[in-house]
Motif scaffolding. Structure first.
Motif: not given
Length: 190
Positions: A130-156
């Motif tokens: 999670k890249d965005d923070m609230d007024v207290d410095g805790n994460p919100i999650g509207i903005e994020s970074t997603l990193t993939t590894g190896a190939a695969g199928t599943g769910s998010l």
């Protein structure tokens, strides 16, 4: 005749008294505590998670225009994610029963200290920060970074919690609070 006039005066005064009580009881409660508003749960009909690696965009959309209890919502994913790739992610929440659509994301951002998104994937090689923070410095999650590894199928799965414990261990189960929305997308990494 004088007695009849007195009765009419008493009735008129009684009516005036009852009317004034009604007006006083309908007045606004101005106790000075303007922060104690009832936060009615907003209707979220559409969740869009847009992922971009700078060149390619993958859009995950969930839509349930009639809300809970009606027809099942539908989810679509515009394409597969690339293996070993970093994406910037942005969430958008809409209430499309209104015209124009109400952007609920703005309210979540404004009340960031009362909200947090949680992400989980059945594909082990996916990490989300999670890249965005609230007024207290805790994460919100509207903005994020997603990193993939190896190939695969599943769910998010994406969950928005209202009034979670902050800070927390990053999992929806441990954060408490109530769930405003929870959606699951089928994803493929190739």
């Amino acid at each position: 005749m004088k007695n009849l006039k007195s009765i009419k005066t008493i009735k008129l005064l009684a009516l005036f008294f009852v009317s004034s009580l009604t007006l006083v009881s309908c007045s606004s409660d101005d106790d000075g505590d303007h922060d104690d508003h009832d936060h009615e749960e907003e209707l979220i009909t559409t969740v869009t998670y847009t992922l971009s690696d700078g060149t390619n965009v993958v859009t995950l959309t969930f839509q349930d225009l009639d809300g809970e209890g009606g027809e099942d919502g539908t989810s679509t994913v515009s394409g597969p994610l690339a293996a070993s790739t970093t994406y910037t992610g942005t969430l958008q929440l809409l209430n499309e029963t209104e015209s124009p659509a109400d952007n609920i994301t703005l309210e979540v951002e404004e009340e960031g200290d009362e909200h947090e998104f949680f992400f989980s994937s059945t594909i082990n090689d996916i990490t989300i920060t999670k890249d965005d923070m609230d007024v207290d410095g805790n994460p919100i999650g509207i903005e994020s970074t997603l990193t993939t590894g190896a190939a695969g199928t599943g769910s998010l799965t994406i969950i928005l919690k209202h009034e979670p414990t902050k800070p927390n261990d990053g999992t929806a189960a441990a954060a408490g609070g109530s769930t405003d929305v929870e959606v699951t997308f089928p994803i493929t990494v190739q």
